[in-house]
Design an enzyme around this catalytic site. Structure first.
Site, short mmCIF file in Angstrom:
data_model
loop_
_atom_site.label_atom_id
_atom_site.label_comp_id
_atom_site.label_asym_id
_atom_site.label_seq_id
_atom_site.Cartn_x
_atom_site.Cartn_y
_atom_site.Cartn_z
N SER A 278 6.16 -8.55 -14.15
CA SER A 278 7.29 -8.87 -13.43
C SER A 278 8.13 -9.51 -13.65
CB SER A 278 7.11 -9.19 -11.57
OG SER A 278 8.47 -8.15 -11.19
N ASP A 438 9.36 3.06 -14.36
CA ASP A 438 9.58 2.13 -14.17
C ASP A 438 10.68 2.04 -13.33
OD1 ASP A 438 9.71 -0.54 -12.69
OD2 ASP A 438 8.34 -1.69 -14.97
N HIS A 471 6.28 0.71 -12.22
CA HIS A 471 6.07 -0.77 -11.97
C HIS A 471 4.58 -1.54 -12.08
CE1 HIS A 471 8.15 -4.65 -12.11
NE2 HIS A 471 7.07 -5.26 -10.94
#
Length: 495
Positions: A278, A438, A471
């Site tokens: 991230s 994502d 993600h």
């Protein structure tokens, strides 16, 4: 009406082909994953499987002998019957004689029973025994890391103190499940927003990056940022003090990560590999390489409706104005505001993870349940405000205090400084992994990040794109071992 029906049929036909193709690809991937998983489990637990299959072989031989003995007994009985008939009657009808001589389905039954015994006992003692043995060891280790049982030798907890006084915990996996001590360089795994180090061990041992690295000889260290479950200490403040939560992404990059890297370097005496999920950090001192999975830097084109709605509704600012300095996702105040956000047109919160991260292709529902039991973790409300600013403005800048005077006080200029992504040395080894589904690290935003590194040496940067990944797939995907972690470890070995 007939035209509508024909158009509907045509539409369904046009949609069916891509769907069938997608299902075929996923089925092939599932078969491949099952093959590699089976191979991996067998190679790691050969002793259990060997003992199990040996017992199965003995049991099968005994079963086969018993069935053969039964079959021979029946044959002897038939021969006696035939002999008796022939003695009493010289003329025996062909059909009657065939009925007497035919051994029936004894041989077939014996073969089926023997094969069945082999499969059942072999599966129970070999495969299931090996899986039970592997998962029992893994679960015990996982529980120690999650803090559910007291850690002993396996888990060495380190305490890292940052320059601004925060005390962070760090978990260490010095050896794999075989017990062999690490013989490869250290690797620091850093979790993303609203998570902690347990992110890397919530899956099975064959699917969790921390255990995979340890089993492959790497010295694994797990970092926990301030405010999470294991890092709520401070030299002078407590989490109940509002001043404890006066920080944002700037402080995580400036203090937490450098302190963690320095700690591992001091403990091992070696440069280390870094894996971040991230949020992107730029601390490169004492690092061999950096791998960034689902890298979040630029946020201007984020496609997550839930995250964007929260940013545009100034949720963080509203909480801060109410005096709430700790952003606790399971807290009443955050839950109330999230209910309001979920009523926004176009925002679907029925599947919260997918609404936030994107439609993850390869995360098991059981994994999602485990994740929700332990995560999400707390962060500072100021940190959420900072990220919302980056979403609204589309810039990678430091925290904006809202007026020129305060910005001048902190930065010596009326606007917050921009982070210079091109400051990364062109010969520093980088690995990027991002996904087409994502909704946090949007493909367009990642391309902006990659464009800023266009002068990077081509043999020092690896870029992996997975069109089906969202993600969470990069840390929780059931096939991430083959499609992400194996290439990642190959990258580490080259650097």
């Amino acid at each position: 009406m007939q035209r509508l029906r024909s158009r509907g049929t045509s539409l369904l036909g046009s949609l069916a082909v891509p769907r069938l193709k997608s299902r075929a690809i996923k089925s092939a991937a599932a078969i491949q994953d099952t093959f590699f998983l089976t191979k991996d489990i067998f190679e790691r637990h050969r002793v259990v499987f060997t003992v199990g299959t040996s017992i199965a072989s003995v049991a099968t031989a005994w079963g086969g002998y018993s069935l053969r003995h039964l079959h021979d007994t029946k044959v002897d009985q038939r021969l006696e019957s035939i002999e008796k008939v022939l003695k009493s009657n010289e003329h025996v009808d062909h059909a009657e004689f065939k009925k007497l001589v035919d051994s029936g389905s004894s041989r077939t039954a014996a073969c089926i029973a023997t094969a069945g015994t082999t499969l059942i006992i072999g599966y129970a003692l070999g495969w299931r025994g090996g899986s039970w043995y592997a998962n029992r060891k893994f679960r015990h280790e996982q529980m120690k890391l999650l803090g559910q049982i007291k850690p002993k030798r396996w888990q060495l907890l380190g305490k890292v103190t940052t320059k601004d006084g925060y005390i962070l915990s760090m978990q260490h996996i010095p050896a794999g499940r075989s017990g062999k001590k690490a013989d490869k360089p250290p690797v620091l795994l850093q979790h993303g927003l609203l998570m902690d180090a347990c992110t890397w061990v919530l899956n099975s041992p064959q699917e969790s990056l921390a255990f995979i690295l340890a089993d492959n000889g790497f010295d694994v260290w797990l970092g926990n940022t301030r405010g999470t479950k294991y890092s709520r200490g401070h030299t002078s403040l407590t989490p109940n003090n509002p001043a404890y939560w006066y920080w944002s992404w700037d402080q995580l990059a400036a203090y937490d990560l450098p302190a963690s890297v320095q700690f591992v370097y001091n403990q091992t005496g070696q440069k280390l590999h870094y894996v971040g999920h991230s949020l992107v950090n730029q601390t490169l001192n004492m690092l061999r390489s950096a791998a960034l999975l689902s890298p979040i830097a630029h946020l201007g084109q984020m496609s997550s409706l839930l995250a964007r709605a929260a940013a545009e509704a100034f949720i963080g600012e509203a909480l801060y104005w109410l005096g709430i300095r700790e952003f606790a996702p399971d807290g009443a105040a955050v839950a109330k505001l999230m209910q309001d956000i979920c009523m926004t047109p176009g925002v679907n919160c029925s599947d919260l993870m997918s609404s936030f991260t994107g439609p993850n292709c390869c995360v098991n529902s059981s994994m999602t349940n485990n994740f929700l039991k332990h995560e999400p973790q707390s962060t500072a409300t100021k940190n959420m405000i900072h990220l919302a600013q980056m979403i609204r403005k589309g810039t990678v800048a430091m925290y904006d205090y809202g007026n020129d005077d305060q910005n001048m006080e902190h930065y010596g200029q009326p606007n917050p400084p921009l982070y210079n992504m091109t400051s990364i040395p062109n010969d520093f080894p980088l690995y990027f992994g991002y996904g087409g589904k994502d909704m946090l690290a949007d493909v367009k935003d990642v391309h902006v990040l990659l464009d800023s590194l266009k002068n990077h040496e081509s043999d020092k940067m690896v870029v992996q794109f997975r069109a089906d990944y969202a993600h969470a797939d990069f840390v929780f995907g059931v096939n991430a071992n083959q499609v992400v972690y194996n290439p990642l470890m190959a990258f580490f070995k080259l650097n």
